[in-house]
Design a protein around this motif. Sequence first.
Motif, PDB file in Angstrom:
ATOM      1  N   UNK A  36      -1.540  -3.065  12.775  1.00  0.00           N
ATOM      2  CA  UNK A  36      -1.660  -1.915  11.888  1.00  0.00           C
ATOM      3  C   UNK A  36      -1.650  -0.614  12.691  1.00  0.00           C
ATOM      4  N   UNK A  37      -2.294  -0.625  13.866  1.00  0.00           N
ATOM      5  CA  UNK A  37      -2.282   0.577  14.711  1.00  0.00           C
ATOM      6  C   UNK A  37      -0.875   0.901  15.198  1.00  0.00           C
ATOM      7  N   UNK A  38      -0.125  -0.144  15.583  1.00  0.00           N
ATOM      8  CA  UNK A  38       1.257   0.053  16.026  1.00  0.00           C
ATOM      9  C   UNK A  38       2.085   0.657  14.901  1.00  0.00           C
ATOM     10  N   UNK A  39       1.906   0.129  13.703  1.00  0.00           N
ATOM     11  CA  UNK A  39       2.671   0.621  12.556  1.00  0.00           C
ATOM     12  C   UNK A  39       2.285   2.052  12.200  1.00  0.00           C
ATOM     13  N   UNK A  81      -4.007   5.646   5.991  1.00  0.00           N
ATOM     14  CA  UNK A  81      -5.263   5.225   5.370  1.00  0.00           C
ATOM     15  C   UNK A  81      -5.175   3.778   4.896  1.00  0.00           C
ATOM     16  N   UNK A  82      -4.075   3.439   4.237  1.00  0.00           N
ATOM     17  CA  UNK A  82      -3.919   2.078   3.708  1.00  0.00           C
ATOM     18  C   UNK A  82      -3.761   1.063   4.833  1.00  0.00           C
ATOM     19  N   UNK A  83      -3.065   1.448   5.890  1.00  0.00           N
ATOM     20  CA  UNK A  83      -2.832   0.523   6.993  1.00  0.00           C
ATOM     21  C   UNK A  83      -4.131   0.194   7.721  1.00  0.00           C
ATOM     22  N   UNK A 142       1.416  -8.045  -2.569  1.00  0.00           N
ATOM     23  CA  UNK A 142       1.021  -6.872  -3.348  1.00  0.00           C
ATOM     24  C   UNK A 142       1.692  -5.607  -2.829  1.00  0.00           C
ATOM     25  N   UNK A 143       1.760  -5.478  -1.509  1.00  0.00           N
ATOM     26  CA  UNK A 143       2.348  -4.275  -0.922  1.00  0.00           C
ATOM     27  C   UNK A 143       3.845  -4.200  -1.202  1.00  0.00           C
ATOM     28  N   UNK A 144       4.549  -5.319  -1.051  1.00  0.00           N
ATOM     29  CA  UNK A 144       5.998  -5.325  -1.296  1.00  0.00           C
ATOM     30  C   UNK A 144       6.309  -4.988  -2.750  1.00  0.00           C
ATOM     31  N   UNK A 145       5.550  -5.587  -3.666  1.00  0.00           N
ATOM     32  CA  UNK A 145       5.777  -5.333  -5.083  1.00  0.00           C
ATOM     33  C   UNK A 145       5.506  -3.868  -5.425  1.00  0.00           C
ATOM     34  N   UNK A 146       4.422  -3.308  -4.894  1.00  0.00           N
ATOM     35  CA  UNK A 146       4.097  -1.911  -5.180  1.00  0.00           C
ATOM     36  C   UNK A 146       5.138  -0.976  -4.581  1.00  0.00           C
ATOM     37  N   UNK A 147       5.629  -1.298  -3.383  1.00  0.00           N
ATOM     38  CA  UNK A 147       6.671  -0.470  -2.776  1.00  0.00           C
ATOM     39  C   UNK A 147       7.936  -0.486  -3.635  1.00  0.00           C
ATOM     40  N   UNK A 148       8.296  -1.684  -4.124  1.00  0.00           N
ATOM     41  CA  UNK A 148       9.462  -1.774  -4.995  1.00  0.00           C
ATOM     42  C   UNK A 148       9.293  -0.976  -6.268  1.00  0.00           C
ATOM     43  N   UNK A 186      -0.138  -0.837   3.571  1.00  0.00           N
ATOM     44  CA  UNK A 186      -0.726  -2.172   3.442  1.00  0.00           C
ATOM     45  C   UNK A 186       0.224  -3.223   4.031  1.00  0.00           C
ATOM     46  N   UNK A 187       1.499  -3.073   3.739  1.00  0.00           N
ATOM     47  CA  UNK A 187       2.493  -4.045   4.210  1.00  0.00           C
ATOM     48  C   UNK A 187       2.533  -4.132   5.730  1.00  0.00           C
ATOM     49  N   UNK A 188       2.684  -2.990   6.390  1.00  0.00           N
ATOM     50  CA  UNK A 188       2.857  -3.019   7.840  1.00  0.00           C
ATOM     51  C   UNK A 188       1.572  -3.392   8.569  1.00  0.00           C
ATOM     52  N   UNK A 189       0.428  -3.246   7.915  1.00  0.00           N
ATOM     53  CA  UNK A 189      -0.827  -3.601   8.570  1.00  0.00           C
ATOM     54  C   UNK A 189      -0.972  -5.100   8.737  1.00  0.00           C
TER      55      UNK A 189
END
Length: 438
Positions: free
Chosen positions: A173-176, A303-305, A324-330, A358-361
């Motif tokens: 998550x820090x990298x992202x 914040x989310x990550x 959840x993250x992928x669906x919300x992004x879509x 959220x996704x990248x974390x």
Amino acid sequence: MAQPPTSETFSIRGRATQEEIDAFFAPPTKQVGPLFIVSYLAAQLFFFVALMGPAIVSIQNKAMLMFPDDTAAQANAVSQIAGLGALGAVFANVIFGQVSDRTMWRWGRRRPWLVIGILGMTVGLVIMGLTNTVPAVAVGWLIAQIGANAALAPFVAVLSDQVPEFQRARISSMISIAQNLAILIATYLSNGLKDNLALLYIAPAIPAILVMTWFAFVLPDKQLTIKPPRLDLVGLLKTFWVNPLKYPDYGLAWAGRFLITLCSFSFTTYRLMYLVNRVGLTRDEGLSAQATSVLIYTIALMAASFVGGQLSDRLHRRKAFVFAASALFGIGVLMLAHTTTVSGFYMVEAVMGLAYGIYISVDLALVVDVLPNPDNAGKDLGVFNIANALPQSLAPYMAPFFLGIGSPEKMNYSALCYFAGICAIIGGVLAIFIKKVK
């Protein structure tokens, strides 16, 4: 599960004992310290400031300056430049992932390629900054992407080499966060240097070289003294393949990443043009609005990550977060199909930033958890990075089809957004079927 290397396939100055092989390829268990983490994040930040400025903003800006009154020519220029570079990234990442796995230099497996790659990327960026024709800029971007991925493949493999499982989601998550903060910085640089593109392409590469070289020296990279098996043509071709039927969890993770990346780049490749042609802003207004929107996106993402990575490690759950993250992004991208105002655009960027944070974390930690063979992490992560690089190549070529639906004089951004949003939602659904990870 992949079988570990044995003394039949590796040798140390003749033949290794199984104990020597096991010791070298043993998964990390020791917690990495603050110096490693700070160096890793700083290298990620400055590397992506140099790389993502052209990828996200500057190619569009240059195309608009080359063809100020022809939106179709602008879109075609972006397609040719971005597509060629991303195609080079597909091959370079996999090849250099394999090469770094097998490098036996006394400087280590990963360390040399971090420096060689960043220097190659800089050469390509110099060409882009000093030329003003589509073929020349495209060749520059191809060289830059090959160099960048020669560094990126071993850089990502460091997560598997050095970071224990119980730290992976947090550091992922820090990298992202660092990567997306880099995009924000690059966006503001693009706005401030919009009339000096040569400086915009070249200047960020200098600190990237310095910081990546610093990380290379900090990295506790072991020399590979275990001689790998000979790599023939068949073995080289296998570098580009991991059987999804044999490793279905890896295949599902690959497909999910491919789809959400295709979604993201279908839009971000044309974000500036969207603001100019759909919302009705001038180029300068569009650059300013884009910078503000990326700021909103990045704040929500960071914040989310941070929260997502902490929760994932604490709950020992990956799939629910990815779905959840992928669906919300879509859903956020689908909302863009009906957005025609700057304020509406900012609101959607906040939703997308929250989702992608959220996704990248979690996603990179999930991927490392389902690698077919951690001993070949560079190779397998290189194959996985095709799911990042191939959509970046395909999106600029596919997008004009959706943009051209209906009136040829008016870009159909709604059709493009519907296509992209559906891709992300399907990618999220695929994560549900991964079995190895909770």
